[in-house]
Scaffold this motif. Structure first.
Motif, PDB file in Angstrom:
ATOM      1  N   ARG A  45      13.340  -1.768  -8.992  1.00 31.62           N
ATOM      2  CA  ARG A  45      12.398  -0.934  -8.075  1.00 31.62           C
ATOM      3  C   ARG A  45      13.221   0.608  -8.208  1.00 31.62           C
ATOM      4  O   ARG A  45      12.737   1.387  -8.394  1.00 31.62           O
ATOM      5  N   SER A  48      13.523   2.006 -11.522  1.00 27.70           N
ATOM      6  CA  SER A  48      12.197   2.554 -12.193  1.00 27.70           C
ATOM      7  C   SER A  48      11.846   1.574 -13.535  1.00 27.70           C
ATOM      8  O   SER A  48      11.788   2.116 -14.581  1.00 27.70           O
ATOM      9  N   GLU A  76       2.244  -3.602  -4.853  1.00 25.14           N
ATOM     10  CA  GLU A  76       1.466  -2.650  -5.068  1.00 25.14           C
ATOM     11  C   GLU A  76       1.892  -1.757  -6.379  1.00 25.14           C
ATOM     12  O   GLU A  76       0.883  -1.441  -6.952  1.00 25.14           O
ATOM     13  N   HIS A  77       3.171  -1.788  -6.869  1.00 26.77           N
ATOM     14  CA  HIS A  77       3.434  -1.261  -7.998  1.00 26.77           C
ATOM     15  C   HIS A  77       4.211  -2.526  -8.927  1.00 26.77           C
ATOM     16  O   HIS A  77       5.431  -2.223  -8.776  1.00 26.77           O
ATOM     17  N   HIS A 199      -1.949  -9.179 -13.993  1.00 20.06           N
ATOM     18  CA  HIS A 199      -0.810  -8.090 -14.493  1.00 20.06           C
ATOM     19  C   HIS A 199      -0.892  -8.038 -15.998  1.00 20.06           C
ATOM     20  O   HIS A 199      -0.111  -7.362 -16.663  1.00 20.06           O
TER      21      HIS A 199
END
Length: 223
Positions: A45, A48, A76-77, A199
Motif C-alpha cells: 500500500r 503503490s 476499496e483500492h 478483480h
C-alpha cells in the motif's frame, strides 16, 4: 510505465532469487520485499505496488489473509496478488483465489512462466499454474452449482462475453467469435468484473462455474 512489484516470502533466498529475475526486466520494478504478511500489506500500500508475489506460509499474517486484505471483497483500492508457493494443495488454490488472488503459481515454475504471469495479471488477465488447473476443474465438477449466486448474473448484459472468458479464450479469440472489435471485448470484460465485484478474469471463471453458467467437461470450439 513499469509494473511495481512487492515480493513477500519468509525465505530470504527466495526473495533474492525472485528479485534477481525481475530486476533484469526493464518493464518491472521491485519496490520492496517482506518476510511476513503484515509487512507485505503495508509495503504494497505504501509503495503503490501493482502486484504482490505472495507466499502462503508466513509469520504474523499468512499469505491468504494478506491477500484478502489487499484484493479481497470490499477492498476499496485492490492490489493484484499472485500467490507463489511450494504447496499445490487444492485448499490452498481455492483459498487463494477466493481471497482475491489474480494468479497462482508454484515456486518451481520457470522464470519465463513467472514473468509471463506478472505481465498477464498486469494486463487484467489471470493465470493458474497448469499443474493445478486440471484438478481445479475436477473439483468444480464435483461441486453442484450454487443457486444462491445465480442472481448475480441475472441482469448481466455481457453474459456471452463472460461465457467466452470462462472457456479460457483470449480477448482476440472472443472478438473473432463474437464479430466485434478487441477493444470492445476488453471494455465488456472490464464491465463484467465491475458489475460482479471481481478483480480478475480468474475470479470471473470461478463465478461462472459456481453459478452453473458453464459446467466442467462442456465441449468448446476453438478459433
Amino acid at each position: 510505465m513499469s509494473i511495481r512489484i512487492v515480493i513477500a516470502d519468509d525465505q530470504a533466498v527466495v526473495r533474492s532469487g525472485f528479485r534477481a529475475i525481475l530486476e533484469d526486466e526493464p518493464d518491472l520494478d521491485v519496490v520492496g520485499d517482506a518476510e511476513e504478511g503484515l509487512a507485505a500489506v503495508e509495503f504494497a500500500r505504501r509503495r503503490s505496488a501493482d502486484i504482490v508475489l505472495m507466499d502462503i506460509r508466513m509469520p504474523r499474517l499468512d499469505g491468504l489473509q494478506a491477500t484478502r486484505r489487499l484484493a479481497g471483497p470490499g477492498v476499496e483500492h485492490p492490489i493484484d496478488v499472485i500467490v507463489v508457493t511450494t504447496f499445490d494443495l487444492d485448499d490452498y488454490v481455492f483459498g487463494a483465489l477466493r481471497a482475491g488472488a489474480a494468479g497462482f503459481l508454484l515456486k518451481d515454475a520457470s522464470p519465463e512462466t513467472l514473468l509471463a504471469a506478472i505481465r498477464a495479471v498486469a494486463n487484467g488477465q489471470g493465470l493458474i499454474a497448469p499443474e493445478v488447473t486440471r484438478r481445479l476443474i475436477a473439483r468444480f465438477a464435483a461441486t453442484a452449482p450454487d443457486p444462491a449466486r445465480r442472481h448475480e448474473l441475472e441482469r448481466l448484459s455481457e453474459r456471452e462475453v463472460l461465457l467466452e472468458v470462462a472457456h479460457g479464450r483470449s480477448n482476440s479469440q472472443i472478438a473473432r467469435r463474437l464479430f466485434i472489435e478487441e477493444a470492445t471485448v476488453k471494455s465488456h470484460v472490464s464491465s463484467v468484473l465491475l458489475k460482479l465485484g471481481l478483480h480478475s478474469r480468474v475470479q470471473a471463471v470461478i463465478l461462472a462455474y459456481e453459478t452453473g453458467l458453464v459446467s466442467p467437461g462442456t465441449p468448446t470450439e476453438t478459433t
